[in-house]
Scaffold this motif. Sequence first.
Motif, short mmCIF file in Angstrom:
data_model
loop_
_atom_site.label_atom_id
_atom_site.label_comp_id
_atom_site.label_asym_id
_atom_site.label_seq_id
_atom_site.Cartn_x
_atom_site.Cartn_y
_atom_site.Cartn_z
N LYS A 60 37.01 60.73 122.22
CA LYS A 60 37.50 60.76 123.60
C LYS A 60 39.00 60.48 123.64
O LYS A 60 39.62 60.20 122.61
CB LYS A 60 36.72 59.78 124.48
N ASP B 246 38.69 56.97 119.75
CA ASP B 246 39.44 57.07 121.00
C ASP B 246 40.92 57.33 120.68
O ASP B 246 41.58 56.48 120.09
CB ASP B 246 39.28 55.77 121.80
N LYS C 180 43.23 57.78 122.89
CA LYS C 180 44.02 57.12 123.95
C LYS C 180 45.24 57.95 124.36
O LYS C 180 46.34 57.42 124.55
CB LYS C 180 44.45 55.72 123.53
N SER D 194 37.00 64.91 126.01
CA SER D 194 36.11 64.32 125.01
C SER D 194 35.17 65.38 124.45
O SER D 194 34.99 66.44 125.05
CB SER D 194 35.30 63.18 125.64
#
Lengths: 394, 394
Positions: free
Chosen positions: B277, B366, B368, B373
């Motif tokens: 994600k 992740d 970020k 995702s």
Amino acid sequence: MSLILCPGFKFSGISAGIKKNQLKDLGLIYSEKPATIAGLFTQNIVQAAPVIIDKQKLKGGIAHAIIANSGNANCCTGDQGLSDTHSMCKSVAKALQIDENHVFAASTGVIGQYLNVQAIESSMSELIDNLSEKNLNLLAESIMTTDTVPKTAGNIFSIGEKSFHICATAKGAGMIRPDMATLLNFVCTDVQADPQTLHQCFKKSIDKSMNIITVDGDTSTNDTALILANGISGLSLDDSEVKNAFQNALDEILLDLAKALIRDAEGANKLVEIAVKGADSLSDAQKIADTVAHSNLVKTAIFGEDANWGRILAACGRAGVSFDPLNLSIHFNEVTIFEKGCYCGEQAEKKVDSILKDSEYTINIDLKKGNESYSMYTCDFSYDYVRINADYRT
Amino acid sequence: MSLILCPGFKFSGISAGIKKNQLKDLGLIYSEKPATIAGLFTQNIVQAAPVIIDKQKLKGGIAHAIIANSGNANCCTGDQGLSDTHSMCKSVAKALQIDENHVFAASTGVIGQYLNVQAIESSMSELIDNLSEKNLNLLAESIMTTDTVPKTAGNIFSIGEKSFHICATAKGAGMIRPDMATLLNFVCTDVQADPQTLHQCFKKSIDKSMNIITVDGDTSTNDTALILANGISGLSLDDSEVKNAFQNALDEILLDLAKALIRDAEGANKLVEIAVKGADSLSDAQKIADTVAHSNLVKTAIFGEDANWGRILAACGRAGVSFDPLNLSIHFNEVTIFEKGCYCGEQAEKKVDSILKDSEYTINIDLKKGNESYSMYTCDFSYDYVRINADYRT
């Protein structure tokens, strides 16, 4: 095997206590005079501290020493990692009374653990006392991880009455795909070269050696290939005859080393060349060689000594290259097993079966479309690969 | 488990002697009335005879039966192979007194050997006598290759007072990557649908199920996914409420089956979701999930129950996606093992160690960076994968 030397270079390899079991884990290359340097590094976005620092230093184009450790990659270790690499270099610079900016570093091993710099510093005098032009093999041993044998190569090459030397070592048994330098690889030569020309030659040779081998398709965060040229031979790459001879010699030495890496690959029993010809473009030939060389089903069939040409064909078919399966042919060495869309029968397979028992052979794939060709080297996929990599950190 | 049925469809699975040891190797699906059909096939350039023929027949949009065999892929068998597939279909058409153009075929097994059509023809009456709406499981068994268990899924889905059915089977334990349909997969439903709408829904579900799983990254020459809709429920996909309900139901059934394939993958002990994600784009998230899911070093670490996050990070780093390793974080289920460029320490690893012993868990990555995702399912890489594939043809 005769001792591999290169005038003006000294090598060392000792146990500093980074690895368990008192195995060698700290190595040093010392050039008696400052040498020009060129380097190639991992293309991975995640890069270890020594890679980050070497890339900076490389801009200067001069090297006096390389310190390398195994047992710890010093990667994902943040600011502490960078500081630890600087400390390694500083120790060497101080002990040898040379400029810290001319000391390069390399690390290999487990990711994410802090390096035992204390151990390295405490071992510095032993490391330096151990320096000898005869100790390339000890250096080779000190950079091993899952390698089972130290890998070195080298020779003397003549041009008229003059001669030059190349000696080299490499380590790496897994986490290998043809994606730039690959692994640790240090080369010393006594030709004279400016850093740009040296880089150009080195890149060409690496592309024809370290960049055409694969073990498992993974890549490391620490891949570092460095070449040092001290100029002692008096032969300069400014002379095109010397440059040609040097390029050929370097190609030969690095291909020797690359093959040695595959022979000693994790769990490997076979060195198999995947030779693609008859492609419309180099890129097409590369895509097919790459897909076949990385196919787990092809690699397990090689391990099983099974003439499973269907898997080779299926791998070709998913390489993203357009071809007519009815034209493509597959050969083990010179024996044709598949052509004109069909299996060549049991007699052919019987001949192939005997080739498959050899430790080295070639799978030839002919697209019969164009004139481009490309070769790669791969190994089999064995139980031992799984064993080695299931247990790696324990 | 309750019996899986779909009104108007009958199934059969018998042993015709194509496989050794009298294992089931011949299956049949019969739709009492002609159904609409949609299909997806391997993207491999090398395609088996039944794939070539089914693709042609699919243009008609109508199916009355599917005959499938295991033990032989009927691939790279030239004109003989095409003729053999036609013979299979003709036999079924004759026995059931239906149009040969409405009979589809699928084969799976070893490549490059001629199919024993004689055996199939001799078994035709037994195959048809065996037809029953309760025999989905026998069909599932008859298409198994290295699968160790037959895989079926199905359910009744309600819309107000009406209901529709979906039942499905799939086979495939190796030669699997997310590259179109994957393996053999047959789906029957009693909704009413035109072939275009059926194809649209099927493609969507396959992309979220069969196309997000990987075993070994290889692909087959025979991958075939077919869906038949006989309309008996009286519920039509022309109604958007029905279409939505059907899409969700199909998604669910096919994801169930896809996960079952990974649970039964060659040598596999673990079903691991790679959930990415925080990516800038769907393509970035896919590239990272794909690279991690295919990494042999990650897969052997999963087998070894080793929290080797360094390998996960190294795989992310070679995915061809730009990210800052200092921002990326790695979590096993909800336990963070790597963030802000550093390892989270022994306490975190202890928690992860217990997760790694589970047969199913998620590796969360992740980036970020953005909001996209993507998830994929992979398995571990074990000794048994090597054993199964070293010995496949012997």
